[in-house]
Design an enzyme around this catalytic site. Structure first.
Site, PDB file in Angstrom:
ATOM      1  N   ARG A   1       0.660   7.525  -2.888  1.00  0.00           N
ATOM      2  CA  ARG A   1       0.714   6.118  -2.473  1.00  0.00           C
ATOM      3  C   ARG A   1      -0.325   5.378  -3.303  1.00  0.00           C
ATOM      4  NH1 ARG A   1      -1.825   3.159   2.112  1.00  0.00           N
ATOM      5  NH2 ARG A   1      -0.479   1.412   2.756  1.00  0.00           N
TER       6      ARG A   1
ATOM      7  N   ASN B   1      -0.066  -3.538   2.904  1.00  0.00           N
ATOM      8  CA  ASN B   1      -0.953  -2.645   3.653  1.00  0.00           C
ATOM      9  C   ASN B   1      -1.496  -3.313   4.915  1.00  0.00           C
ATOM     10  OD1 ASN B   1      -2.670  -0.094   3.647  1.00  0.00           O
ATOM     11  ND2 ASN B   1      -4.267  -1.671   3.742  1.00  0.00           N
TER      12      ASN B   1
ATOM     13  N   HIS C   1      -1.041   4.392  10.476  1.00  0.00           N
ATOM     14  CA  HIS C   1      -2.311   4.879   9.938  1.00  0.00           C
ATOM     15  C   HIS C   1      -3.126   5.452  11.090  1.00  0.00           C
ATOM     16  CE1 HIS C   1      -2.023   2.002   6.219  1.00  0.00           C
ATOM     17  NE2 HIS C   1      -0.998   2.830   6.352  1.00  0.00           N
TER      18      HIS C   1
ATOM     19  N   TYR D   1      -6.487   6.816  12.422  1.00  0.00           N
ATOM     20  CA  TYR D   1      -7.934   6.983  12.347  1.00  0.00           C
ATOM     21  C   TYR D   1      -8.469   7.156  13.775  1.00  0.00           C
ATOM     22  CZ  TYR D   1      -7.481   5.750   7.427  1.00  0.00           C
ATOM     23  OH  TYR D   1      -7.126   5.742   6.103  1.00  0.00           O
TER      24      TYR D   1
ATOM     25  N   GLU E   1      -1.566   6.814   6.215  1.00  0.00           N
ATOM     26  CA  GLU E   1      -2.993   7.054   5.966  1.00  0.00           C
ATOM     27  C   GLU E   1      -3.550   7.829   7.147  1.00  0.00           C
ATOM     28  OE1 GLU E   1      -5.569   3.757   5.227  1.00  0.00           O
ATOM     29  OE2 GLU E   1      -4.185   2.770   3.835  1.00  0.00           O
TER      30      GLU E   1
ATOM     31  N   TRP F   1      -5.854   9.689   3.147  1.00  0.00           N
ATOM     32  CA  TRP F   1      -6.730   8.721   2.473  1.00  0.00           C
ATOM     33  C   TRP F   1      -8.058   9.418   2.177  1.00  0.00           C
ATOM     34  CZ3 TRP F   1      -5.817   3.695   0.931  1.00  0.00           C
ATOM     35  CH2 TRP F   1      -6.922   3.044   0.374  1.00  0.00           C
TER      36      TRP F   1
END
Length: 552
Positions: free
Chosen positions: A92, A169, A236, A238, A265, A294
């Site tokens: 990516r 993004n 994503h 996290y 990510e 990432w």
């Protein structure tokens, strides 16, 4: 991730936490949420069917790769080869529309795509300038991101087998994120209306983590809004995803609903919490979902621990890099190369040779004809893209299977710069040809130019000629094309002062830099050698930039 110099803000403390187990979800939700794929246009590359991402061949494709911050480190393009060497099948690539960082123009995007293909990687291209819109200063809308993609479309057309377009993004922060659904649908429609046939990827709001479940709860309607039914969703993971239950629940709901999802990510640690990377890797493998960690290298702003290698050195894996590439359920253990790179016609990754420099002929006040020598390719050249160059932007003006094209709709007395790319059956694109400038005529009448033609030397089977072009108008000529027809069997073998293109008896000569400017009442002279049979009669008519000239 937000940028290489800033980390994600933590979600509100009231962020919802899901708590189901994936096995129970699959049994409960499958009959309730299953969605079939609606009727749509025939795909030209990647496509979505029943919640799965398929290659054009029908091969199920599961992304296994990493993110690379290209727009901030354009001198690190060799990283793609290193990423491939670690076993990834996808990368990516971070790009910029120019709103927050230096724009990645058409030529740069084409170079990235070419390097991905050279290294047998699938390219997911994303615009980073949308990150945290509504909360992050300077962030732009998804509509603006779509405009960027339209502006670089010439680098992407024909690459549907190799490129997935990630529209923007993390397109919303924690403010205004309820607009995500409508804005995402509008951006998809904008790209489809502009002719994009690629699989599109859309990121979740809430800095990509979707803690309010906006994407999860509206994904079905967004997918249905794509007329090509070819959109993939990206979450994503996290700090919001710090327990196995949350990860399994979120991923499982998409699988149960047959909606395509990737983890676009994720990391092993973060300032907003400690993501459970082991579960992310295990559950994505169990469900057959893609993931992109990432990031390769170059992180800053306190999240340097997310670098997979130190200082872009592939021989210096960090702990995170070792976990992702070589650990359980990691890239080395689970990655399979895209079928488009396998042996056979689909495995052709060699671009055609570069076409010859175009020559300009038959210039009028609104049109010009370009001709060029053919490119070559082991599996055959299937066509040519003629592009107009305006500053750093390229626009495809026509596509042709031949080696000439007449361009219409041009403005009078205007200079245009053109170049040509060749394509082969596998979608590989050549390097760009040298550029040529075509200057349309003003539409003036005969008498604005005069041409003198004379033979200066002769020998058996050949002769030397001289052509003088006089500007008899009141304004300077800046760039020109002179055309004439030989009445005999003459054929030019060498010329100075111009670049000739001869087809049969038709001759077109384009100016070179030192003869391009002809001031009012001024003149330029060019010479040539040519072959002949038994005679070398002089041409009787000449046109300069499409306007007839008197013969001196």
């Amino acid at each position: 991730m937000r940028t290489r110099t800033a980390h994600l803000p933590p979600p509100p403390s009231t962020a919802p936490r899901a708590a189901g187990l994936i096995a129970a979800l699959l049994g409960l939700l499958l009959p309730l949420l299953a969605l079939g794929t609606p009727a749509h246009a025939a795909p030209t590359g990647f496509r979505v069917e029943n919640g799965r991402l398929l290659e054009a061949s029908g091969n199920d494709f599961v992304m296994r790769g990493v993110n690379h911050a290209h727009t901030w480190y354009t001198d690190r393009i060799s990283s793609l080869a290193h990423i491939k060497a670690k076993g990834a099948n996808t990368v990516r690539v971070v790009l910029s529309s120019g709103d927050r960082w230096t724009a990645d123009d058409t030529a740069d995007v084409a170079a990235v795509v070419a390097r991905c293909k050279q290294n047998r990687l699938i390219c997911v291209l994303e615009v980073h300038d949308t990150t945290g819109y509504g909360e992050q200063s300077g962030a732009v809308t998804l509509s603006r991101a779509a405009d960027y993609w339209i502006g670089v479309r010439s680098a992407l057309t024909g690459q549907e087998d190799h490129v997935i377009v990630n529209i923007g993004n993390e397109p919303y922060g924690n403010t205004g994120y309820t607009n995500w659904t409508a804005d995402t649908k509008a951006a998809i429609r904008k790209l489809r209306d502009a002719g994009f046939d690629h699989t599109l990827m859309v990121d979740a709001p809430n800095w990509g983590q979707d803690w309010a479940f906006t994407m999860r709860d509206n994904a079905a309607s967004v997918f249905a809004a794509d007329p090509d039914a070819n959109t993939v969703f990206s979450i994503h993971m996290y700090g919001v995803f710090d327990t196995a239950a949350e990860i399994s629940d979120y991923l499982g709901r998409f699988v149960a609903a047959r909606l395509p999802l990737v983890v676009g990510e994720f990391g092993h640690d973060h300032s907003d919490g400690d993501p459970d990377e082991d579960t992310i890797l295990a559950v994505t493998r169990q469900l057959g979902l893609g993931y992109l960690g990432w990031s390769w290298s170059g992180n800053g702003g306190g999240v340097e621990y997310l670098d997979m290698v130190a200082d872009f050195d592939p021989d210096r894996l960090t702990g995170w890099g070792e976990r992702l590439f070589d650990g359980a359920n990691g890239i080395a253990a689970t990655s399979e190369e895209a079928a488009v790179y396998s042996s056979g016609p689909g495995g052709d990754t060699t671009a055609p040779t570069t076409p010859g420099t175009p020559a300009v002929s038959s210039v009028t006040s609104s049109s010009a004809t370009l001709s060029w020598t053919a490119a070559t390719d082991a599996n055959g050249v299937t066509g040519y893209d003629v592009v107009r160059i305006d500053g750093g932007d390229e626009t495809v003006v026509t596509t042709t299977a031949g080696t000439s094209a007449t361009l219409t709709g041009l403005s009078p007395a205007t200079s245009y710069t053109f170049a040509v790319y060749a394509r082969d059956a596998a979608g590989n694109r050549s390097q760009r040809s040298a550029t040529v400038t075509a200057t349309t005529s003003s539409g003036g009448s005969q008498g604005a130019c005069a041409v003198g033609y004379r033979v200066t030397n002769e020998w058996p089977g050949g002769f030397q000629g001289e052509v003088t072009i006089r500007n008899t108008g009141s304004s300077a000529v800046d760039g020109w094309t002179l055309n004439w027809t030989f009445p005999g069997a003459q054929r030019i073998t060498h010329m100075w002062g111009g670049t000739p293109l001869q087809t049969g008896s038709e001759v077109s000569v384009a100016s070179v830099p030192y003869t391009a400017a002809i001031p009012a009442a001024g003149s330029v002279t060019l010479g040539f050698t040519a072959t002949m049979t038994d005679r070398d009669p002089s041409p009787s008519a000449f046109t300069l930039n499409g306007s007839a000239c008197s013969v001196a």
